[in-house]
Design an enzyme around this catalytic site. Structure first.
Site, mmCIF file in Angstrom:
data_model
loop_
_atom_site.group_PDB
_atom_site.id
_atom_site.type_symbol
_atom_site.label_atom_id
_atom_site.label_comp_id
_atom_site.label_asym_id
_atom_site.label_seq_id
_atom_site.Cartn_x
_atom_site.Cartn_y
_atom_site.Cartn_z
ATOM 1 N N HIS A 146 -0.926 -4.464 28.250
ATOM 2 C CA HIS A 146 -1.788 -4.996 29.301
ATOM 3 C C HIS A 146 -3.182 -4.374 29.252
ATOM 4 C CE1 HIS A 146 -2.252 -7.077 33.151
ATOM 5 N NE2 HIS A 146 -2.793 -5.972 33.671
ATOM 6 N N SER A 193 -6.563 -7.938 33.953
ATOM 7 C CA SER A 193 -5.579 -8.105 35.012
ATOM 8 C C SER A 193 -6.166 -8.947 36.155
ATOM 9 C CB SER A 193 -5.095 -6.741 35.486
ATOM 10 O OG SER A 193 -3.944 -6.844 36.278
ATOM 11 N N ASP A 202 2.495 -7.459 26.488
ATOM 12 C CA ASP A 202 2.409 -7.308 27.934
ATOM 13 C C ASP A 202 3.272 -8.372 28.596
ATOM 14 O OD1 ASP A 202 1.604 -6.914 30.605
ATOM 15 O OD2 ASP A 202 -0.102 -8.272 30.349
ATOM 16 N N GLY A 224 -5.846 -4.993 39.666
ATOM 17 C CA GLY A 224 -5.035 -4.572 40.797
ATOM 18 C C GLY A 224 -4.523 -5.750 41.607
#
Length: 490
Positions: free
Chosen positions: A465, A224, A413, A129
Site C-alpha cells: 500500500h 490511500s 496491497d 487515512g
C-alpha cells in the site's frame, strides 16, 4: 432498490472496517477502517462538486490569504537530531496558518532537491487515512531520511523523491500530527470539503512564504484516502485559477497511489483480490457473489455472513502487503529485525518513526508546537462531515482540463488493491493509447503500465500500500517518469 443499495453499503463499511483493523499494524489501514465504520449512521454523500465557496454549514473561513507568523528563514532546519553527515540540501518545517480567527494551522516539512532546486518542480504529498500524518511519507516512504532502529538517528534514503523534485509533506487536516486548531470544534466538523479548502489555503500562503516557487510546475501526489485529497485539491486549484485575484498555480498533474476513489469498485476489488490471491475460499467468494450482488443485496443476512468470513479467512496478516512480515509484538525484539537499509523493508519502521518524532529535541528542530505526535487521529473520523461516494467525476473534469493523471498501484496491497483501481478506471470507459506492457528498473520488471486517453495506470511489482516503503527504487523510477511526462522505461 436504493434501500437495498444503502443496506449493502452500510454492511460493507462495517465489515470492511473490522477487516482492516485486524490486519497487522497498518495504522493507515486501521484509520480507513475506523472511518468507514463511522459512516454507518450517515447516508452516503452524493458526488461532491467542489466550488471553493464559503460553506456556512461547516463554519470554516474561506479567506485564503491569512496573517502569518512564520517566514522562510525561521522555518529553515539547522540540523535534525541524529541526521547523517553530508546533507547537501536545504530543508524547512513549520506552520502555515489557514484560518487566523480559529487559530488553525497546518504543519509541513519541505525538502529541496540537492541539485537544481531553483528549476525543479514542486511536489505536494498527502498521506491518507483520512486523518493520517504525511510525515509517514516523509520518514518511512519517499522522504530524504529514514529512522534507524535506535529511534535516535537517521540514515539517508538514496531513492528519495527530492532527488527529482522539491517535495512538501503536508499534515492535513488540522488535528493530524503536528497540525492543530485553537478551536477544538474544528476537529468535530472536518470533512472532504474543509480539508480541500484548508489544503488550498495552505498552498496559497506557503507560496507567499516561498515566492520563488510561484512560477514552478506543481504536481500533487498522495496515497490511500489521498484518492480524495489529491483530486479535490487539484480541482479547487483549477477553479480558483480562473479568479484573477488569486495566485495562479501552475498545476501540471496528479499521481495517486492505491487510492480510494470510488466506493463500489473499491469494495468489489477488495473481495476479488482476496479470492484471486488465495486468501479466501471458493465457498466464501461464491457466497458473496451469490448473495451480495454488489449494492443490490439478494439476501442481506447471508451477505453479511459471507463478508464476515471473507475478512476472517486471511488470518493475522498485514493487509498493506500480504506477503510482508509483521512487526514482533515484543518490543525488545524490534532491533533484531531491522537492517537500517532503505533496500530492506522493516515492518517496525512506524515504531522507530513515532519514537523519534515524539522526542523533545526533534520537535524543537522541526519547530513543532504540538508535543504529542501520532500517525493518525482516530477521533477526527467520527466528525467527518462529508465524503464523496466517488471521485470519478472530478477525475473526468481534471482530464478534460489537460491535467496529467497517473493512478499507480502496489500489487500486493489488499486494502485498496490494484483490482479496485482497475475496476474504477473501467467505469470511465477510456480508449487505450499505449497497450499494457512491462516497465523496468535495473534490468528487472518494475511493474506494468497502460496509457489510456487522459489517464495512465502504473503497477509497481511486489509493492504494498505504501509503495515507496517496499520498492523505493521502483517508486523513484515511476515518479521520475511521471514528472517527465513519459511512460516508465520498457
Amino acid at each position: 432498490m436504493e434501500v437495498m443499495a444503502y443496506t449493502w453499503m452500510l454492511l460493507s463499511m462495517y465489515i470492511l472496517g473490522h477487516c482492516l483493523i485486524l490486519y497487522g499494524e497498518a495504522n493507515e489501514a486501521q484509520a480507513l477502517g475506523n472511518f468507514l465504520k463511522s459512516r454507518l449512521s450517515k447516508k452516503p454523500s452524493p458526488v461532491l462538486h467542489f466550488t471553493a465557496q464559503l460553506d456556512v454549514n461547516t463554519g470554516f473561513s474561506h479567506d485564503y490569504i491569512q496573517p502569518q507568523g512564520g517566514s522562510m528563514e525561521t522555518d529553515k532546519i539547522i540540523a535534525l537530531p541524529g541526521q547523517p553527515s553530508g546533507v547537501d540540501f536545504n530543508h524547512y518545517s513549520g506552520y502555515v496558518t489557514v484560518d487566523s480567527k480559529a487559530g488553525r494551522a497546518l504543519f509541513y516539512y519541505f525538502a529541496e532537491s540537492p541539485e537544481n532546486s531553483s528549476t525543479k518542480s514542486l511536489v505536494l504529498w498527502f498521506n491518507g487515512g483520512p486523518a493520517c500524518s504525511s510525515l509517514i511519507g516523509a520518514m518511512t516512504e519517499l522522504g530524504p531520511f529514514r529512522v534507524n532502529n535506535d529511534s535516535k538517528t537517521l540514515f539517508r534514503n538514496n531513492y528519495a523523491w527530492n532527488n527529482v523534485a522539491n517535495v512538501i509533506f503536508v499534515e492535513s487536516p488540522a488535528g493530524v500530527g503536528f497540525s492543530y486548531s485553537n478551536t477544538t470544534l474544528d476537529y468535530q466538523r472536518t470533512g472532504d470539503k474543509s480539508t480541500e479548502t484548508d489544503a488550498y489555503t495552505f498552498l496559497i500562503n506557503w507560496l507567499e512564504r516561498f515566492p520563488q516557487y510561484k512560477s514552478r510546475d506543481v504536481y500533487i501526489t498522495g496515497e490511500s484516502y489521498g484518492g480524495h485529497y489529491v483530486p479535490q485539491l487539484a480541482n479547487t486549484i483549477l477553479l480558483n485559477n480562473k479568479n484573477t485575484n488569486q495566485t495562479l498555480i501552475n498545476l501540471k498533474g496528479i499521481a495517486v497511489g492505491n487510492g480510494w476513489i470510488d466506493d463500489r469498485t473499491c469494495y468489489l476489488g477488495q473481495f476479488d483480490y482476496l479470492w484471486t490471491h488465495a486468501l479466501n475460499s471458493d465457498e466464501t467468494n461464491k457466497g458473496i457473489h451469490t448473495y451480495c450482488h454488489y449494492f443490490n443485496d439478494k439476501d442481506p443476512e447471508q451477505c453479511k455472513n459471507f463478508i464476515y468470513k471473507s475478512n476472517i479467512e486471511p488470518g493475522n496478516i498485514d493487509g498493506y502487503n500480504i506477503y510482508a512480515p509483521l512487526c514482533p509484538i515484543d518490543s525488545s525484539s524490534l532491533t533484531k529485525t531491522s537492517s537500517n537499509s532503505v533496500n530492506s523493508f522493516d515492518p517496525c519502521s512506524n515504531h522507530y518513526m513515532s519514537s523519534y518524532l515524539n522526542r523533545a529535541d526533534v520537535q524543537t528542530a522541526l519547530h513543532a508546537k504540538v508535543s504529542a505526535w501520532d500517525l493518525c487521529n482516530d477521533s477526527i473520523h467520527g466528525g467527518w462531515t462529508d465524503s464523496a461516494a466517488t471521485i470519478l467525476p472530478i477525475i473526468k473534469n481534471l482530464m478534460s482540463n489537460g491535467i496529467r493523471i497517473w493512478l499507480y498501484s502496489g500489487d500486493v496491497d489488499s486494502v485498496v488493491p490494484v483490482t479496485s483501481t482497475r475496476y474504477a478506471i473501467n467505469k470511465l470507459k477510456l480508449s487505450i493509447k499505449t497497450a499494457w506492457r512491462p516497465w523496468s528498473t535495473d534490468e528487472e520488471v518494475g511493474g506494468y503500465v497502460v496509457e489510456y486517453d487522459g489517464l495512465t495506470l502504473v503497477t509497481v511489482r511486489d509493492a504494498g500500500h505504501l509503495v515507496p516503503s517496499y520498492q523505493p527504487a521502483r517508486a523513484l523510477t515511476m515518479i521520475s517518469s511521471f514528472l517527465e511526462g513519459a511512460l516508465p522505461p520498457p
